[in-house]
Design an enzyme around this catalytic site. Sequence first.
Site, mmCIF file in Angstrom:
data_model
loop_
_atom_site.group_PDB
_atom_site.id
_atom_site.type_symbol
_atom_site.label_atom_id
_atom_site.label_comp_id
_atom_site.label_asym_id
_atom_site.label_seq_id
_atom_site.Cartn_x
_atom_site.Cartn_y
_atom_site.Cartn_z
ATOM 1 N N GLU A 65 73.488 40.211 58.003
ATOM 2 C CA GLU A 65 72.666 40.785 59.076
ATOM 3 C C GLU A 65 72.842 39.893 60.298
ATOM 4 O OE1 GLU A 65 68.522 41.524 57.993
ATOM 5 O OE2 GLU A 65 69.149 42.086 55.974
ATOM 6 N N GLU B 241 66.473 39.483 50.053
ATOM 7 C CA GLU B 241 65.253 38.690 50.227
ATOM 8 C C GLU B 241 64.346 38.717 49.009
ATOM 9 O OE1 GLU B 241 64.142 40.183 54.180
ATOM 10 O OE2 GLU B 241 64.953 38.320 54.938
HETATM 11 C C1 GAL Z 1 65.814 40.783 57.519
HETATM 12 C C2 GAL Z 1 65.656 41.775 56.413
HETATM 13 C C3 GAL Z 1 65.710 43.189 56.901
HETATM 14 C C4 GAL Z 1 64.848 43.346 58.117
HETATM 15 C C5 GAL Z 1 65.301 42.412 59.168
HETATM 16 C C6 GAL Z 1 64.443 42.466 60.407
HETATM 17 O O1 GAL Z 1 65.256 39.584 57.163
HETATM 18 O O2 GAL Z 1 66.607 41.598 55.426
HETATM 19 O O3 GAL Z 1 65.292 44.031 55.883
HETATM 20 O O4 GAL Z 1 63.541 43.058 57.783
HETATM 21 O O5 GAL Z 1 65.199 41.103 58.702
HETATM 22 O O6 GAL Z 1 64.405 43.698 60.975
#
Ligand code: GAL
Length: 952
Positions: A488, A418
């Site tokens: 993620e 990010e």
């Molecule tokens: C993503 C980010 C993580 C964390 C997650 C939400 O956007 O890369 O670091 O913030 O969301 O828990």
Amino acid sequence: MSNRHVDYVDDVLPGHGALPPRTWYAASSAASLSLNGSWRLRLSPTADAEDESFAAEGFDAGDWPEVRVPGHWVLQGDGAFGAPVYTNHLYPFPVDPPYVPTENPTGDHLRTFDLPDDWPGEAAGGGAVLRFDGVESCARVWLNGTDLGEFKGSRLPHEFAVGSLLKPTGNVLAVRVHQWSSGSYLEDQDQWWLPGIFRDVTLLHRPAGCVLDFFTHASYDHTTGLGTLRVDSDVDGRVIVPELGVDAATGEPVTVPVEPWTAETPRLYAGELVTEGERVPLRIGFRTVVLEDGLIKVNGVPVLFKGVNRHEWHPEHGRTLDLDTMRRDVALMKSHHVNAVRTSHYPPHPAFLDLCDEYGLWVIDECDLETHGFVEQDWRDNPVDDDRWTPALLDRAARMVERDKNHPSVVMWSLGNEAGTGRGLTAMAEWIRGRDPERLVHYEGDINCRDTDVYSRMYASHAEVEKIGKGLDGGTDRRRGLPFILCEYAHAMGNGPGGLADYQRLFETYDRLQGAFVWEWIDHGIADERYGYAYGGDFGEELHDGNFVCDGLLFPDRTPTPGLLEFKKVIEPVRIEVDGPAGTVRVGNRHDFRDLSHLVFAWSYQVDGETVETGSLSVPPLAAGESTEVKLPAPPVDAPGTESQWTVRALDADEREVAWGQGVSTPRPVPRPATGARPVHGAGLITLGPATFDPRTGELRTVGRIAVTAPRLDVWRAPTDNDAGASWQDDVRLGEQWRKLGLHRMRHRLDSVEATDDALTVRGRVAPAGRDLGLRTVYRWTSDGTALRLTVSVAPEGEWPVALPRLGVRFGLPEGASRVRWFGGGPGEAYPDTRQASALGLWHDDVDALQTPYVFPQENGARADVRWAEIGGLRIEGDPEFWFTARRWTTEQLDAATHRTDLVPGDTVWVNLDHAQQGIGSQSCGPGPLPRYQLVARAAEFAFTFTEVGGD
Ligand code: GAL
């Protein structure tokens, strides 16, 4: 006005004085001295509040408090050293890069040390290096009064040459650490801001002729079974691998037959790099990573990542992790079938990667880079798109790659997380490719994959992932030709994540989808006497993101959450599908590399949950990806009126369960209705079979000798983090909608109580104030004289714009009710889209143990598919099966609680018997539950039979 002495703090450059980055190794023949331990600390409110005289020899720090190194000072000193701050993406200081606030907590650290008696003297030649493995966020270092330089890059190593400065005794090491620096702009990861020398400090002897930097290249040719080893070394020497009969010069390739390294078969060969002055152990894993046919292949085979995102976390020590804790993480990952880890969002302690090599995990090693806070200004001034910052970015890339390049487990380098887009990222990618063309490059923010080898996204919905799997997602030509991963997904915040099995099905269906990484491994709760575990806001931070920091598959103390058990089941490496009626089992080997010869299979046969027969099942040693059908033995003859099932398990050599499957043999018979008895009006009571009722309200008072708080319709659940959703989502955020409708304050209107020949019927309407919608409800009570049956009919009225939280009844039992036995899904909690790990069986627990202690309290603890449950002397049988929940507080109390410590047992045990539950999803960051898991308000009828059985 600038202050010369601390100009480096907000200088965009990464620092000066440190040695060039190089590989990290834990062991060597050269002497080393750990400088971990107790240091003196003086904390100042600004970067320049104190002068540098503390670094001079002879300075008396005797009255400074002590602090543990490695450690974060804000987690020590019982609050005397400031407090942690948690923000997700907002910078906790004004955004004016590269400047940081004048209020800049600064810790002057001091320690003295003597060299051990056997420390090689000058006669042995060589020098020494002082290594810092991690300091947040900026440090300036002096040894014996000499200024060595300063550095940024919190989770990266920095070394200084100190040989000429060392004395046999009385060395004074002074380190000034600033919490904020220009580096903080590059370290805006979603985590606690925790300043300090949080990783090891080590003095390394560097003998004459020692190893400097080296790069082990160990490839594997799957077509020939040959491995090629070449160790490039800055200092010439020999490479010795006795097991392979290798004794070669550095830089010289040797090709020999080898067993390859994979995450499933982490075969390491012990070797040694020998230079004139040093012997360094090598751990060599032969494997080749390529992008071929649009797929990530290792040793010729496309791999499927079943991954997690791992931040480093310890509930007392923050990001300071000891080796045991790291080993525990790896062991827990392996025992839960996790095969990959993304080191979100920075290179971990290097010893963690040694463990990944040893136990077998695919690693995406991510650089310490995130500039997420710039999203607030539409990425204006983003350092990754500003050439002045590029040296700092390249320094970070180099420190990661050079440190970690010798780990076979690392298969991809990630530029960071990010950080938007920009020239600096491209420069990093180019540098990395030049230095290490044998690994792939990842960065999620590069939506067109200009600089990357894999199309990576986060939190895409099932539907979008399927589209990508089918190649229908469009995008640039380059992207269309690349494999896809979700770096993620499945936001594991609180109760959840839901929908894992549905994602897994997609990953297994479409080749292009090469798997995903759950967000995230562990809750970052901080152990705190006030709360159990503290999260954002608990330290009075002016900006914070609450419990968004607790979104892991492990609780802060590393107890697995139900989410991890669900993930384990969903990704188990063997699929076992039992077809009871056909008497067969389909066994599928879901490994990428390994055959099944290391497993044995066992079957068991349960009648009403009780195992009556067991045996072993012969399954051929299927190769990776193969499946077969195996015949089960003839089933025993079931007694009439019983339910029976097969359970088939795969066990490893230590008899640990690796996979399981169940299938119905004889389905559950329809429960016997309890009818025949008639309601009798007595003195202020209506009696029906074993039960008494209030004649005015129709409310149940007793069943046999058991006093109850009458059951009534219940639709409310304490919203989960996933129900609550994330503030930035425009989709339906259920928690908010539910409250807006008033589902947490339903009113129960009584319309009639009617005793007829065969039933007591109570009619009413359940609805929230201020709304015209409601649920017409009929409670029909019948009995056969012994058992009492409640049939609930529900008919929605009005427009129901959202799914219901739950649909069932809740009633109360006296506090003595403690032990619970049930026949149904267990042992742990389950919800409609988190029920894969729930196995049908006979289970027991006490009420306290049925609770899942989410750091932020919320709906939890339901058991699925319950045929019957016994609690407080009552047996409750469901028609059909139901969801069972029991707790020592009300849903309203659970809803009001914000920390574990808010939940205080009352004098009633509240039991929910649910006909249906809303799914869970992962909308705390990702998509909500799929439509098929939504509890749409519609007419329903369900029944429970209550019988007094004695016991507690
Ligand atoms: C993503 C980010 C993580 C964390 C997650 C939400 O956007 O890369 O670091 O913030 O969301 O828990």
